[in-house]
Design a protein around this motif. Structure first.
Motif, PDB file in Angstrom:
ATOM      1  N   ARG A   8     -48.554 -21.860  11.093  1.00  0.00           N
ATOM      2  CA  ARG A   8     -49.424 -23.267  10.514  1.00  0.00           C
ATOM      3  C   ARG A   8     -48.176 -24.316  10.518  1.00  0.00           C
ATOM      4  O   ARG A   8     -46.991 -24.022   9.682  1.00  0.00           O
ATOM      5  CB  ARG A   8     -50.551 -23.384   9.937  1.00  0.00           C
ATOM      6  CG  ARG A   8     -51.476 -22.952  10.302  1.00  0.00           C
ATOM      7  CD  ARG A   8     -51.957 -23.660  11.614  1.00  0.00           C
ATOM      8  NE  ARG A   8     -53.373 -22.545  12.167  1.00  0.00           N
ATOM      9  CZ  ARG A   8     -53.354 -21.704  12.608  1.00  0.00           C
ATOM     10  NH1 ARG A   8     -52.576 -21.026  13.142  1.00  0.00           N
ATOM     11  NH2 ARG A   8     -55.007 -21.008  13.595  1.00  0.00           N
ATOM     12  N   SER A  63     -47.390 -27.180   9.471  1.00  0.00           N
ATOM     13  CA  SER A  63     -48.134 -28.270   8.390  1.00  0.00           C
ATOM     14  C   SER A  63     -47.086 -29.006   6.809  1.00  0.00           C
ATOM     15  O   SER A  63     -47.926 -29.488   6.415  1.00  0.00           O
ATOM     16  CB  SER A  63     -48.834 -27.158   6.707  1.00  0.00           C
ATOM     17  OG  SER A  63     -48.212 -26.006   7.053  1.00  0.00           O
ATOM     18  N   SER A 100     -50.166 -18.525  17.379  1.00  0.00           N
ATOM     19  CA  SER A 100     -50.657 -19.452  17.019  1.00  0.00           C
ATOM     20  C   SER A 100     -51.059 -20.571  17.838  1.00  0.00           C
ATOM     21  O   SER A 100     -49.501 -21.314  17.998  1.00  0.00           O
ATOM     22  CB  SER A 100     -50.411 -20.281  15.306  1.00  0.00           C
ATOM     23  OG  SER A 100     -50.018 -18.715  14.633  1.00  0.00           O
TER      24      SER A 100
END
Length: 505
Positions: free
Chosen positions: A145, A147, A483
């Motif tokens: 991810r 982030s 992803s």
């Protein structure tokens, strides 16, 4: 990293947060149930169930689990670890791609947990190293991810993955895991760079990132500023940059193997840090929020170099990242302008949104001057490749069957899928210009091919393959090991190309 204080970017911000966030992955003789939060068991849709699976096939079917690829069934118990059945499909179809997908499905199903283990009763006909590599890649990439700009990341970082492969040579499997961690880390770095907002990653910033990565991973980096590009006569890169307040950069990367070189491969990456379309302005629709990813080709090439020393690549590899944003302003290049590429070819600009090929033309000439044995370029180049192939396939086009085959084989190994489009010479006349040597766009059809024909003018006779990744640069939703967001497409593929490269004799 150089920063403009007006951007209010935190001092501890990094453009590559994945660099130090790779989990520990290990092949084990026995899964450590005391230390793991969840354990997965790979279950084929045929044959006997693995020993230790607590429910039979009838009970699995009642729960809606038929062991199809990508499916999972969590079996809650009184304590930890959580047991998860992971569908693998038919045993005969269990190859590296299926193993990668299975590891990804398990990792996503256990997204709340930091320490997980996966038991793999069979790897089919796949050799131990390839199987373990695929499993490591699937686990790491599925948990990815971006982030870096979230104060409280929403996902649990993956800290440890244990792999138990029944009946498999542990030494070979461990070697495969080591490779998989390196290649997955490279893909994650490419994703980080492509996901980064354009105000946080300029061409200058990417040069700084490259220098840091070169120091860490053992490759040389040379960064060319505006004046050096003027001195080199890189009119394509300078022309596209003319409307921007940010300086352009050409970033040259060089990996030299420790022993005798098996050849010299050139990699060219399109690095449009943000593409507004220039004077040929793009519409303001959600699709064009993705134009921060228009440097995905450069991101993947840079990521490749982080893996070459660790994987003991035997070829010399030189990369050129052609980096700028494409912005409209009073100084921007205009329709009808003529740019002069490094080497002297003149190009009439008929559309400022066909800018990727303009920055790459300089690099292709420089690669030939460097004496490379072959070139692979990678670029988010044309929307027509997306229209033709959809989001699952990138286009590969080239002038050399051996190089195209090398790319196709690497695509099969990594499951970064490609489809060959023709370098149809009949369309070359569409690039004719009345005022310059050629124009930067052709007609309304076969845009991926005419773009490749434009690049071919600067490649000459050098063996060459072109990857148009506009279709595969991003995923709209989580999809196996892909992803949501930037996919890092091309990083693992080009690592495989570099590892297998040998010049034609």
């Amino acid at each position: 990293m150089t920063r403009n204080p007006a951007k209010l970017i935190p001092d501890d911000y990094t453009a590559v947060p994945s660099l130090d966030a790779v989990p520990a992955v290990a092949v084990v003789d026995e899964l450590d149930e005391q230390q793991l939060d969840a354990i997965g068991v790979l279950v084929s849709s045929d044959g006997d169930l693995p020993a230790g699976v607590p429910i039979d096939r009838e009970a699995q079917a009642r729960a809606g689990f038929e062991a199809k690829p990508g499916t999972v069934l969590a079996l809650p118990g009184p304590g930890t670890p959580l047991i998860v059945l992971v569908g693998a499909g038919a045993s005969a179809e269990l190859g590296a791609a299926a193993l990668r997908d299975a590891a990804a499905a398990f990792t996503r199903a256990t997204s709340r947990y930091a320490r997980i283990g996966l038991r793999v009763p069979t790897i089919g006909s796949t050799d131990a190293a390839a199987a373990a590599q695929a499993l490591a890649e699937g686990a790491i990439l599925a948990r990815y991810r971006y982030s870096a700009l979230q104060r409280k990341p929403k996902d649990t970082p993956l800290e440890r993955v244990e792999l138990l492969l029944d009946g498999v040579d542990r030494t070979a499997a461990s070697a495969g895991v080591t490779t998989g961690v390196v290649t997955a880390r490279a893909a994650a770095i490419a994703r980080d760079l492509a996901n980064t907002p354009p105000g946080h990653l300029t061409a200058t910033d990417l040069g700084d990132v490259a220098v840091e990565l070169g120091r860490r991973f053992g490759f040389d980096v040379e960064v060319f500023d505006r004046q050096q590009l003027i001195d080199l006569g890189c009119g394509g890169l300078l022309g596209v940059n003319a409307g921007s307040a940010e300086e352009p950069r050409m970033i040259k990367l060089r990996y030299t193997p420790p022993g005798a070189s098996s050849g010299h491969l050139g990699l060219v990456g399109k690095g449009i840090m943000y593409d507004s379309g220039g004077i040929s302005l793009k519409p303001s629709d959600p699709m064009h929020l993705l134009m921060k990813m228009d440097m995905g080709g450069a991101a993947s090439v840079l990521a490749v170099f982080t893996a070459l020393r660790a994987l003991r690549a035997t070829a010399t590899v030189t990369g050129w990242l052609m980096c700028t944003d494409n912005m409209p302003s009073g100084s921007a290049y205009k329709l009808g302008d003529v740019l002069t590429a490094h080497g002297g070819t003149t190009v009439e600009v008929k559309n400022t949104d066909a800018e990727g090929r303009l920055v790459m033309m300089d690099a292709l000439v420089l690669a030939n001057e460097e004496g490379v044995d072959a070139i692979v370029d990678i670029a988010t180049l044309t929307g027509t490749s997306l229209m033709a192939l959809g989001p699952a396939l990138a286009a590969v086009i080239g002038n050399d069957a051996t190089m195209i085959r090398l790319v196709k084989d690497a695509a099969t190994t990594t499951d970064e899928r490609v489809w060959e489009l023709p370098l149809e010479q009949k369309y070359r006349k569409q690039l004719d210009s009345d005022v310059a040597d050629l124009a930067n766009i052709g007609g309304p059809y076969a845009g991926a091919t005419t773009a490749a024909l434009f690049l071919a003018e600067f490649v000459g006779e050098t063996p060459w393959a072109h990857l148009d990744i506009a279709s595969t640069m991003q995923s709209e939703a989580d999809d196996s090991w892909r992803s949501k967001g930037a996919t890092g497409f091309g990083a693992r593929l080009l690592i495989e190309v570099a590892r297998g490269f040998q010049p034609a004799k």
